[in-house]
Motif scaffolding. Structure first.
Motif, PDB file in Angstrom:
ATOM      1  N   ILE A   1       0.842  -1.256   0.085  1.00 42.57           N
ATOM      2  CA  ILE A   1      -0.044  -0.074  -0.138  1.00 42.57           C
ATOM      3  C   ILE A   1       0.887   1.260  -0.023  1.00 42.57           C
ATOM      4  N   GLU A   2       1.940   1.357   0.894  1.00 44.90           N
ATOM      5  CA  GLU A   2       2.903   2.529   0.984  1.00 44.90           C
ATOM      6  C   GLU A   2       3.402   2.905  -0.212  1.00 44.90           C
ATOM      7  N   PRO A   3       4.014   1.658  -0.901  1.00 49.50           N
ATOM      8  CA  PRO A   3       4.902   1.844  -2.001  1.00 49.50           C
ATOM      9  C   PRO A   3       4.168   2.448  -3.342  1.00 49.50           C
ATOM     10  N   THR A   4       2.921   1.764  -3.123  1.00 50.80           N
ATOM     11  CA  THR A   4       1.730   2.223  -3.948  1.00 50.80           C
ATOM     12  C   THR A   4       1.287   3.540  -4.019  1.00 50.80           C
ATOM     13  N   ARG A   5       0.956   4.175  -2.717  1.00 50.11           N
ATOM     14  CA  ARG A   5       0.618   5.646  -2.658  1.00 50.11           C
ATOM     15  C   ARG A   5       1.864   6.438  -3.180  1.00 50.11           C
ATOM     16  N   LYS A   6       3.086   6.231  -2.677  1.00 49.93           N
ATOM     17  CA  LYS A   6       4.363   7.030  -3.020  1.00 49.93           C
ATOM     18  C   LYS A   6       4.483   6.997  -4.799  1.00 49.93           C
ATOM     19  N   ILE A   7       4.183   5.837  -5.400  1.00 47.49           N
ATOM     20  CA  ILE A   7       4.443   5.892  -6.745  1.00 47.49           C
ATOM     21  C   ILE A   7       3.334   6.966  -7.343  1.00 47.49           C
ATOM     22  N   ILE A   8       2.098   6.853  -6.760  1.00 52.30           N
ATOM     23  CA  ILE A   8       1.027   7.694  -7.272  1.00 52.30           C
ATOM     24  C   ILE A   8       1.409   9.139  -7.290  1.00 52.30           C
ATOM     25  N   SER A   9       1.735   9.535  -5.832  1.00 52.93           N
ATOM     26  CA  SER A   9       2.053  10.841  -5.567  1.00 52.93           C
ATOM     27  C   SER A   9       3.178  11.298  -6.176  1.00 52.93           C
ATOM     28  N   ASN A  10       4.065  10.712  -6.597  1.00 48.53           N
ATOM     29  CA  ASN A  10       5.363  11.146  -7.172  1.00 48.53           C
ATOM     30  C   ASN A  10       5.292  10.979  -8.644  1.00 48.53           C
ATOM     31  N   ASN A  11       4.254  10.795  -9.437  1.00 42.62           N
ATOM     32  CA  ASN A  11       4.010  10.658 -10.736  1.00 42.62           C
ATOM     33  C   ASN A  11       2.773  11.350 -11.071  1.00 42.62           C
ATOM     34  N   SER A  12       3.027  12.668 -11.780  1.00 43.24           N
ATOM     35  CA  SER A  12       1.878  13.545 -12.276  1.00 43.24           C
ATOM     36  C   SER A  12       1.075  12.976 -13.114  1.00 43.24           C
ATOM     37  N   ASP A  13       1.595  11.787 -14.086  1.00 43.99           N
ATOM     38  CA  ASP A  13       0.661  11.234 -14.923  1.00 43.99           C
ATOM     39  C   ASP A  13      -0.530  10.242 -14.104  1.00 43.99           C
ATOM     40  N   LEU A  14      -0.101   9.989 -13.084  1.00 40.96           N
ATOM     41  CA  LEU A  14      -1.086   9.115 -12.032  1.00 40.96           C
ATOM     42  C   LEU A  14      -1.720   9.909 -11.173  1.00 40.96           C
TER      43      LEU A  14
ATOM     44  N   ASN B   1      -4.678  11.334 -11.080  1.00 42.10           N
ATOM     45  CA  ASN B   1      -5.902  11.152 -11.263  1.00 42.10           C
ATOM     46  C   ASN B   1      -6.499   9.666 -10.684  1.00 42.10           C
ATOM     47  N   VAL B   2      -5.587   8.994 -10.445  1.00 46.02           N
ATOM     48  CA  VAL B   2      -5.787   7.474  -9.896  1.00 46.02           C
ATOM     49  C   VAL B   2      -6.345   7.712  -8.355  1.00 46.02           C
ATOM     50  N   LYS B   3      -7.385   6.859  -8.080  1.00 44.71           N
ATOM     51  CA  LYS B   3      -8.153   6.912  -6.815  1.00 44.71           C
ATOM     52  C   LYS B   3      -7.641   5.589  -6.226  1.00 44.71           C
ATOM     53  N   ILE B   4      -7.611   5.650  -4.930  1.00 44.66           N
ATOM     54  CA  ILE B   4      -7.149   4.439  -4.346  1.00 44.66           C
ATOM     55  C   ILE B   4      -8.436   3.952  -3.361  1.00 44.66           C
ATOM     56  N   LYS B   5      -8.793   2.799  -3.601  1.00 42.92           N
ATOM     57  CA  LYS B   5      -9.799   2.249  -2.967  1.00 42.92           C
ATOM     58  C   LYS B   5      -9.563   1.105  -2.184  1.00 42.92           C
ATOM     59  N   GLN B   6     -10.582   0.538  -1.291  1.00 40.93           N
ATOM     60  CA  GLN B   6     -10.452  -0.609  -0.618  1.00 40.93           C
ATOM     61  C   GLN B   6     -12.124  -1.350  -0.704  1.00 40.93           C
ATOM     62  N   ALA B   7     -11.599  -2.660  -0.809  1.00 41.68           N
ATOM     63  CA  ALA B   7     -13.091  -3.545  -0.736  1.00 41.68           C
ATOM     64  C   ALA B   7     -13.088  -3.904   0.641  1.00 41.68           C
ATOM     65  N   ARG B   8     -14.458  -3.901   1.090  1.00 44.40           N
ATOM     66  CA  ARG B   8     -14.740  -4.449   2.450  1.00 44.40           C
ATOM     67  C   ARG B   8     -16.115  -4.955   2.480  1.00 44.40           C
TER      68      ARG B   8
END
Length: 88
Positions: free
Chosen positions: A50-63, A65-72
């Motif tokens: 999760i944390e590496p995924t969040r970092k990749i998204i926040s450090n890449n302007s092309d991403l 618009n990507v939303k992070i969701k969770q199934a519950r």
């Protein structure tokens, strides 16, 4: 009832960008990703991706618009709900 659309991309093995231990990785355009949904039992503390995924998204302007969701698991029936991450 909400139905989600899902697209799958089929690629030829000759298009592999990288492979390791039998896992083939392919390049895809960033605008093809709208959201990432983590499973019901993923949590910030317990899920190492999760944390590496969040970092990749926040450090890449092309991403951006990507939303992070969770199934519950639903509290009102036998189904899975998709909510903003982190889920309450």
């Amino acid at each position: 009832m909400l139905f989600r659309s899902e697209w799958r991309i089929l690629r030829f093995l000759s298009d592999v960008a990288d492979s390791k231990d039998g896992v083939c990785l392919f390049s895809i355009p960033p605008n093809a990703i709208r959201e990432i949904i983590f499973g019901c039992y993923a949590s910030e503390a317990g899920e190492p991706s999760i944390e590496p995924t969040r970092k990749i998204i926040s450090n890449n302007s092309d991403l951006s618009n990507v939303k992070i969701k969770q199934a519950r698991l639903s509290r009102s029936g036998y189904r899975i709900e998709i909510v903003d991450f982190p889920a309450p």
